[in-house]
Design a protein around this motif. Sequence first.
Motif, short mmCIF file in Angstrom:
data_model
loop_
_atom_site.label_atom_id
_atom_site.label_comp_id
_atom_site.label_asym_id
_atom_site.label_seq_id
_atom_site.Cartn_x
_atom_site.Cartn_y
_atom_site.Cartn_z
N GLY A 187 0.77 -1.23 0.00
CA GLY A 187 0.00 0.00 0.00
C GLY A 187 0.80 1.28 0.00
N CYS A 188 2.13 1.20 -0.17
CA CYS A 188 2.96 2.40 -0.21
C CYS A 188 3.07 2.92 -1.64
CB CYS A 188 4.37 2.10 0.30
SG CYS A 188 4.42 1.52 1.99
N ASP A 189 3.48 4.17 -1.79
CA ASP A 189 3.78 4.68 -3.12
C ASP A 189 5.05 4.00 -3.63
OD1 ASP A 189 5.26 6.59 -5.04
OD2 ASP A 189 3.22 7.38 -5.01
N PRO A 190 4.99 3.26 -4.75
CA PRO A 190 6.17 2.52 -5.21
C PRO A 190 7.34 3.40 -5.58
CG PRO A 190 4.40 2.40 -6.83
CD PRO A 190 3.81 3.00 -5.61
N ASP A 191 7.08 4.60 -6.13
CA ASP A 191 8.18 5.51 -6.47
C ASP A 191 8.90 6.00 -5.23
OD1 ASP A 191 8.08 5.67 -9.38
OD2 ASP A 191 6.16 6.67 -9.12
N LEU A 192 8.16 6.21 -4.15
CA LEU A 192 8.76 6.66 -2.90
C LEU A 192 9.69 5.58 -2.34
CD1 LEU A 192 9.09 8.49 -0.44
CD2 LEU A 192 6.88 7.66 0.40
N VAL A 193 9.21 4.34 -2.30
CA VAL A 193 10.04 3.26 -1.77
C VAL A 193 11.25 3.03 -2.68
CG1 VAL A 193 10.12 0.83 -1.12
CG2 VAL A 193 8.05 2.17 -0.67
N GLU A 194 11.05 3.08 -3.99
CA GLU A 194 12.17 2.89 -4.90
C GLU A 194 13.21 3.98 -4.74
OE1 GLU A 194 13.22 2.19 -9.63
OE2 GLU A 194 11.13 2.40 -9.01
N THR A 195 12.77 5.22 -4.53
CA THR A 195 13.71 6.32 -4.30
C THR A 195 14.58 6.05 -3.09
OG1 THR A 195 12.21 7.95 -5.30
CG2 THR A 195 13.89 8.79 -3.79
N ALA A 196 13.97 5.60 -2.00
CA ALA A 196 14.73 5.29 -0.78
C ALA A 196 15.74 4.19 -1.03
CB ALA A 196 13.78 4.91 0.35
N CYS A 197 15.33 3.16 -1.77
CA CYS A 197 16.24 2.05 -2.06
C CYS A 197 17.41 2.49 -2.94
CB CYS A 197 15.47 0.91 -2.72
SG CYS A 197 14.27 0.08 -1.66
N LEU A 198 17.12 3.29 -3.95
CA LEU A 198 18.19 3.78 -4.83
C LEU A 198 19.17 4.65 -4.06
CD1 LEU A 198 16.13 4.76 -8.01
CD2 LEU A 198 17.82 2.91 -7.85
N ALA A 199 18.68 5.41 -3.08
CA ALA A 199 19.51 6.38 -2.36
C ALA A 199 20.18 5.82 -1.12
CB ALA A 199 18.66 7.59 -1.98
N HIS A 200 19.83 4.60 -0.69
CA HIS A 200 20.23 4.17 0.65
C HIS A 200 21.74 3.98 0.80
CE1 HIS A 200 20.63 0.07 -0.97
NE2 HIS A 200 21.20 -0.27 0.16
N ASP A 201 22.48 3.79 -0.27
CA ASP A 201 23.93 3.57 -0.18
C ASP A 201 24.76 4.70 -0.77
OD1 ASP A 201 24.24 1.28 1.27
OD2 ASP A 201 24.53 -0.06 -0.43
N LEU A 202 24.14 5.83 -1.09
CA LEU A 202 24.88 6.91 -1.74
C LEU A 202 26.04 7.41 -0.88
CD1 LEU A 202 22.06 9.16 -3.30
CD2 LEU A 202 23.40 7.35 -4.39
N GLY A 203 25.90 7.33 0.43
CA GLY A 203 26.93 7.87 1.32
C GLY A 203 28.10 6.95 1.56
N HIS A 204 28.08 5.75 0.98
CA HIS A 204 29.20 4.84 1.21
C HIS A 204 30.46 5.36 0.54
CE1 HIS A 204 28.12 1.31 3.53
NE2 HIS A 204 26.90 1.42 3.05
N PRO A 205 31.58 5.37 1.26
CA PRO A 205 32.85 5.84 0.71
C PRO A 205 33.53 4.75 -0.10
CG PRO A 205 33.19 5.11 2.96
CD PRO A 205 31.71 4.93 2.66
#
Length: 424
Positions: free
Chosen positions: A81-99
């Motif tokens: 029941g979540c907005d799929p684009d919202l969840v996908e955005t979080a998944c795409l962004a979740h590792d951006l800060g890894h060095p």
Amino acid sequence: MARYDEHDQARWAPEPPGNPERGAFERDRARVLHSASLRRLAAKTQVVTPTDYATMHSPRTRLTHSLECAQIGREMGKLLGCDPDLVETACLAHDLGHPPFGHNGEMALDHLAVRCGGFQGNAQNLRLLTRLEAKAVTEDGRSAGLNLTRAALDAVCKYPWTSYSSQIPGVPHAREGRPYCVYPDDLAVFQWLRQGAPDYSLAFEAQIMDWADDVAYSVHDLEDALTSGHVAAEALRDPGERLAVCDLARRWYAPDADENELAEIFTRLVADPLWPGRFDAGLADLAGLKRLTSDLIGRFCRSAQDATREAYGSAAAESAGRHGMDLVVPRVTRLECALLKGVTAHYVMSRDDHHATQARQRDVIEELGSLIMLGAPATLEPALRPEFESATGDAGRLRAVVDQIASLTDSSALAWHRRLSARA
């Protein structure tokens, strides 16, 4: 999007209305997909450096992991029941800060950054999304990063508190040694995105992202380990080998589990007809391995979806707010996932040659810090020089250097080290 109101779709820096045919979360997803930070993940370590898999043509990187996580999370979010684009955005962004160099590089940067408050990949995520990526500016001329919606930023924050060292009254903080998602410098935007959220509460979308992350890397890292030859399928049918994996899985990923409990679950896992008895990397073996990974991912996701629906009702997610419910993952499913992580940890991350490589990587990070600081701001990329020059003290200047190192890929970190060492 009845369950997402104007508060959820608000942006830190107000923007003029966009294309009315595109939703706010569709724009969020597009901004992350087009970001430089996401592109850089193609050359950043997932478990070991891409060049370490000499027998593989295409080992997984942080980028491929993020794409796989996004596919898993999008489907789970939609079904719950979540907005799929919202969840996908979080998944795409979740590792951006890894060095560079994965979690090993993260530990090295945390040591380097001790005088400016430490380093945490999750906190660097928020810094990139709200400050370092170039997309939008605030009314006073400061960068607002990608300027994602409040709901998208909250969905990326799986540790919604600041670090233990910054004891700021009224602000939730982590216990010492635990991950966190915000540095003191970024506290203002953190407080903005958490408006209305209970302290320490993870958004439902963040919980889905977190489970999709666990599922993706536990299953796919096992696939890479088998394909590369680091894990022999027949070894996992040996009770002694399985006990060693269980011991490591308990210590690293499931401290509340009993080794006998883990051993029973592991025995059932490898007894699955899809589990390979041997693996020679031929077409039939590769196809069989894909059937196994597909089955595991589907089973892990369905288990959480069914348990959540059972706990809240099938329509609850569609009416609940972002902080109105929790994702329910059955204990056995979590322990199965932990065991798969334990296989990779035992056979890949615990190797002596892997430890030697990691030691050299930490040296590179430490030496880069000194070399960049020695020539700063000229040794910084142009976009980061103003941050260094406007800093009012050593801590601020060090943070700019840390931001620079964190932005590098594995290969560019080594190249920068060679270039700056030659000048020194």
